[in-house]
Design an enzyme around this catalytic site. Sequence first.
Site, PDB file in Angstrom:
ATOM      1  N   ALA A  65      47.661  35.316  38.361  1.00 12.32           N
ATOM      2  CA  ALA A  65      48.940  35.532  39.021  1.00 12.32           C
ATOM      3  C   ALA A  65      50.071  35.382  38.011  1.00 12.32           C
ATOM      4  CB  ALA A  65      49.120  34.550  40.164  1.00 12.32           C
ATOM      5  N   GLY A 108      44.224  34.934  40.711  1.00 10.97           N
ATOM      6  CA  GLY A 108      44.480  35.978  41.703  1.00 10.97           C
ATOM      7  C   GLY A 108      43.740  37.261  41.399  1.00 10.97           C
ATOM      8  N   GLU A 111      40.416  36.785  42.833  1.00 10.05           N
ATOM      9  CA  GLU A 111      40.494  36.892  44.290  1.00 10.05           C
ATOM     10  C   GLU A 111      40.580  38.351  44.726  1.00 10.05           C
ATOM     11  OE1 GLU A 111      42.568  32.871  45.934  1.00 10.05           O
ATOM     12  OE2 GLU A 111      43.774  34.039  44.525  1.00 10.05           O
ATOM     13  N   GLU A 131      43.215  27.668  38.200  1.00 11.70           N
ATOM     14  CA  GLU A 131      44.388  27.087  38.872  1.00 11.70           C
ATOM     15  C   GLU A 131      44.465  25.576  38.734  1.00 11.70           C
ATOM     16  OE1 GLU A 131      43.846  31.009  41.127  1.00 11.70           O
ATOM     17  OE2 GLU A 131      42.610  29.555  40.043  1.00 11.70           O
TER      18      GLU A 131
END
Length: 257
Positions: A65, A108, A111, A131
């Site tokens: 991200a 992300g 994901e 993360e």
Amino acid sequence: MREEWVKVWKEGAIGRIELNRPQVLNALNRQMVAEIVDALTAFDKDQDIGVIVLSGAGRAFAAGADIDEMAYDTPVTLEKLDQFSDWDRIRTIHKPILAAVHGFALGGGFELVLSCDIIFAAEGTMFGFPEVKLGVMPGAGGTVKLTKAMGRAKALEWLWTGEMFSAEDAKAVGLINHIVPSELLLEETLAFSQKLLKQAPLALRLIKDTVNKAVDYSVFDAMQAERKNFYLLFASEDQKEGMKAFIEKRRPNFKGK
């Protein structure tokens, strides 16, 4: 929405979406995620498209991200943004979504990969959820999907350490489908897309629906959903054509009706 961070185009009956922030290894900002989901939704509604392929430009699929974007967020700003509602929309896409992954798929980006249906990875691709090293955790389904795929103990190990793992490790636990040489990544992904395009579109749609339910439902409830979708396909022209073609020993001509 104007496409600023993704490229979107058609190749015959294949809808192509390419993440296009190569200067930051396709780090996912909120607008980029919205553009991806808008493109997925548009292709899902396009009667000329049968399969969607997601890939990344440059040296990586998506290295996570956009940290600069979220570094100063608060619980209140995140609640008002409701950014994960875009991620939830991916689950509503009925058509097959194939991912062609190379370089890195982290945070992300990973994901997003786990939101796809069939995953091709280039040799040397690395996956992970780093993360924890930033004092946070995955928020777009990473902990849930990883646990369902790998089991509790292995998922905790990867999530707690934040370490990357290889495509081979990912394939061994069923997170991805195929590992291919990097120079053949798109070729193999598109070739598999052609296989799906030969199948009955409504059958693909309802198989995906049933498999998604099977992940979350009890065995009994999932079987009831399967049965209803099985019955429903007998109302389609494709079912009549498919069985007639079988009896006549010819290739069926499916129309998605």
